[in-house]
Design an enzyme around this catalytic site. Structure first.
Site, PDB file in Angstrom:
ATOM      1  N   LYS A 254       0.839  -1.201   0.000  1.00 11.88           N
ATOM      2  CA  LYS A 254       0.000   0.000   0.000  1.00 11.88           C
ATOM      3  C   LYS A 254       0.875   1.252   0.000  1.00 11.88           C
ATOM      4  O   LYS A 254       0.698   2.147  -0.804  1.00 11.88           O
ATOM      5  CB  LYS A 254      -0.929  -0.026   1.218  1.00 11.88           C
TER       6      LYS A 254
ATOM      7  N   GLU B 127      10.786  -4.230   4.743  1.00 10.81           N
ATOM      8  CA  GLU B 127      11.039  -5.615   4.330  1.00 10.81           C
ATOM      9  C   GLU B 127      10.678  -5.816   2.859  1.00 10.81           C
ATOM     10  O   GLU B 127      11.416  -6.464   2.095  1.00 10.81           O
ATOM     11  CB  GLU B 127      10.210  -6.595   5.174  1.00 10.81           C
TER      12      GLU B 127
ATOM     13  N   GLY C  96      -4.690  -1.911   4.960  1.00 13.18           N
ATOM     14  CA  GLY C  96      -3.871  -3.029   4.487  1.00 13.18           C
ATOM     15  C   GLY C  96      -4.524  -4.380   4.735  1.00 13.18           C
ATOM     16  O   GLY C  96      -4.567  -5.248   3.865  1.00 13.18           O
ATOM     17  N   ARG C  97      -5.070  -4.563   5.941  1.00 11.92           N
ATOM     18  CA  ARG C  97      -5.645  -5.873   6.288  1.00 11.92           C
ATOM     19  C   ARG C  97      -7.011  -6.100   5.663  1.00 11.92           C
ATOM     20  O   ARG C  97      -7.620  -7.154   5.858  1.00 11.92           O
ATOM     21  CB  ARG C  97      -5.681  -6.035   7.814  1.00 11.92           C
TER      22      ARG C  97
ATOM     23  N   GLU D 262      -4.756  -6.538  14.855  1.00  6.96           N
ATOM     24  CA  GLU D 262      -4.252  -5.217  14.457  1.00  6.96           C
ATOM     25  C   GLU D 262      -5.398  -4.197  14.502  1.00  6.96           C
ATOM     26  O   GLU D 262      -5.171  -3.006  14.683  1.00  6.96           O
ATOM     27  CB  GLU D 262      -3.619  -5.265  13.047  1.00  6.96           C
TER      28      GLU D 262
ATOM     29  N   HIS E  71      -4.262 -33.047  17.054  1.00  7.38           N
ATOM     30  CA  HIS E  71      -3.118 -33.830  17.523  1.00  7.38           C
ATOM     31  C   HIS E  71      -2.010 -32.936  18.081  1.00  7.38           C
ATOM     32  O   HIS E  71      -0.890 -33.393  18.268  1.00  7.38           O
ATOM     33  CB  HIS E  71      -2.589 -34.712  16.379  1.00  7.38           C
TER      34      HIS E  71
ATOM     35  N   LYS F  30       9.262  -0.196  14.292  1.00  2.00           N
ATOM     36  CA  LYS F  30       9.789   0.131  12.955  1.00  2.00           C
ATOM     37  C   LYS F  30      10.843   1.229  13.061  1.00  2.00           C
ATOM     38  O   LYS F  30      11.911   1.152  12.453  1.00  2.00           O
ATOM     39  CB  LYS F  30       8.657   0.660  12.051  1.00  2.00           C
TER      40      LYS F  30
END
Ligand code: F6P
Length: 530
Positions: free
Chosen positions: A206, A212, A268-269, A354, A385, A495
């Site tokens: 965005k 990263e 973003g999400r 978030e 399991h 950040k």
């Protein structure tokens, strides 16, 4: 802003809670043969069964009155109409516009945003068809075989979830890869699997500033150009971008015609429906992507118009709040009984945590009650399991969301019947338990709540329904807790610190005397290794 626990239905809910906890869940079932009918909801494409939660119709009535007292309907309508409800960023919140019909009219600052959404969808569809059909070639004239999406957070989780969930609909020539982590092996593993001459990179970001993503994108770009012996012209055939930041995309060297835009009113999400979903469209085609949008759109219509008492995202949000604030359950386990929904827990982790992992209300006051839960999960039956022991017998109780489809996407009926049997067995066992006084280690308390979402089948349409349902559930809870569900200031401090630490770790800047002794000691230890 009024604290939620000062609203008039709150004490009524407290009294109701005290009374209700004296009756075990299995007894609520024993007392009312119509419990499932009363406490489940069917929508075209899916069924939601919330009868295995510690609620009655009276509980839901009281919770709905709490939602009304909190002004939920007004806030919902404000969001859907394009009001700037994300106050800390002064933005509208309009992921719903991304799946609106072409003739819808949704305005931000007086301008209808829907035509631009459909223009981008058309460009994405044309591009996807060109890649899928073979008209779009790599720099040496070969068909594209691999899509590498470079992005993180919402620019990875939603697309990867949708892409994997809809693997039955993939184009047979294409494979998708998702690179998010800046740890070198993530990108290296993808690059090792692909041929630079037949690979399309999508830089999905965005902001187009996420450290990263930009690091990985630059390395991928250098890898491609090195293959072509320094020929930069190759970038135009092998790199496209999905972003709101045209300037940064151009500076990276991606031409405007290879950029698929969206707007700052898409969080973003919440962005899988936007051009951030380009990798999904490439894999399943524009028509199926349109079906996913249609699922989201139908859930939006339901959320907008169904009475609160029969409104699925509203009821789910309220049941979640009931768990969090009256039972003090700290978490929610998300268990998809579908291997290809493997990334759903991670997607919901970002969506929920978030959005509602906040401690202050919109007016700056501390929230008087607990807010969003910890989300965790793994696909069933695998999780049975690993941590299901804890779910069944720990002194702590955590509600569970079971997600399963009635019909298999593919595979044998024997596998599907076993899968369904396991899913139903787990929720029944959690709910009813089993007494065993002779052997305490075999005693199951039961009384452990869960909700089952049964999709007719896992298709683009039902996936769209499911994701939009969760988006609106999170919104409902945010409104009741008075938090801003659409900012994420909590990620900023780390950040900023990382930016300052990087040169100290690299040794290109002297170690700062300001560092705490732990951080300084760790830097020194790293430096000693080199
Ligand atoms: O760090 C959090 C975050 O801002 C998320 O909200 C977002 O989904 C992710 O980073 C990636 O951001 P971008 O798409 O701008 O690269």
């Amino acid at each position: 802003m009024t604290d939620i626990n000062q609203l008039s239905p709150w004490p009524l809910l407290q009294a109701h809670h005290r009374k209700l906890t004296t009756t075990a869940l299995r007894d609520l079932f024993a007392q009312d043969a119509a419990r499932f009918e009363k406490l489940s909801l069917r929508l075209p494409g899916m069924l939601a069964d919330f009868s295995k939660n510690h609620i009655t119709e009276e509980t839901l009535g009281l919770l709905v009155s709490l939602a009304r007292a909190a002004g939920l309907e007004k806030r919902r309508d404000a969001m859907l109409s394009g009001a700037k409800i994300n106050a800390t960023e002064n933005r509208a919140v309009l992921h719903t516009a991304l799946r609106a019909a072409a003739d819808a009219d949704i305005r931000v600052d007086g301008e209808n945003v829907v035509p631009a959404v459909h223009e981008t969808l058309k460009r994405m569809a044309d591009f996807s068809e060109a890649v899928r059909g073979g008209a779009w070639k790599g720099h040496t004239g070969k068909d594209i075989t691999d899509i590498v999406n470079i992005g993180i957070g919402g620019s990875s989780l939603g697309p990867q979830l949708a892409c994997e969930a809809l693997s039955a609909f993939h184009h047979p020539r294409l494979r998708a890869h998702y690179v998010a982590n800046v740890e070198a092996s993530d990108l290296a593993a993808a690059l090792a699997r692909v041929n630079p001459e037949t690979t399309l990179f999508i830089v999905a970001s965005k902001t187009f500033t996420t450290a990263e993503t930009m690091q990985n994108a630059n390395i991928a770009r250098a890898w491609l150009v090195a293959h072509y012996k320094g020929d930069e012209a190759a970038v135009a055939r092998h790199f496209v971008a999905a972003s709101t930041n045209a300037q940064a995309v151009a500076a990276f060297g991606i031409a405007p015609e290879n950029m698929f835009p969206f707007q700052d009113w898409v969080g973003g999400r919440y962005s899988v429906w936007s051009s951030i979903g380009l990798s999904v469209m490439l894999m399943i085609g524009a028509e199926k992507f349109g079906e996913m949008l249609a699922g989201g759109r139908d859930m939006d219509a339901h959320f907008k118009s169904a009475p609160l008492e029969k409104n699925l995202p509203v009821l789910l949000g309220l049941i979640g709040l009931w768990h969090r604030n009256f039972y003090n359950y700290p978490a929610l386990a998300v268990i998809p009984y579908h291997a290809s929904l493997r990334r759903l827990p991670a997607f919901l982790q970002q969506l929920d945590m978030e959005s509602n992992g906040k401690r202050v209300m919109q007016d700056g006051k501390t929230v008087a009650v607990a807010t969003g839960p910890i989300i965790f999960g793994e696909p069933g039956t695998d999780a049975q399991h690993s941590f299901f022991q804890w779910l069944h017998q720990s002194p702590d109780v955590v509600p569970v969301d079971f997600i399963v489809s009635a019909k298999p996407t593919d595979g044998s009926p024997a596998q599907q019947n076993m899968l369904l049997a396991n899913c139903l067995a787990q929720s029944a066992a959690l709910m009813a338990g089993q007494a065993n006084t002779a052997e305490p280690h075999r005693h199951f308390t039961g009384n452990r709540p869960s909700t089952t979402f049964m999709l007719d089948a896992l298709t683009p349409y039902t996936l769209g329904l499911l994701l939009a349902m969760y988006e609106h559930k999170v919104f409902v809870q945010g409104v009741l807790w008075c938090v801003n569900s659409f900012d994420q200031w909590g990620v900023e401090l780390g950040k900023v610190l990382a930016k300052g630490l990087e040169p100290e770790i690299a040794g290109t800047a002297p170690a700062s005397a300001e560092r705490d002794s732990s951080t300084a000691g760790l830097i020194a230890h790293i430096r000693n290794q080199s």
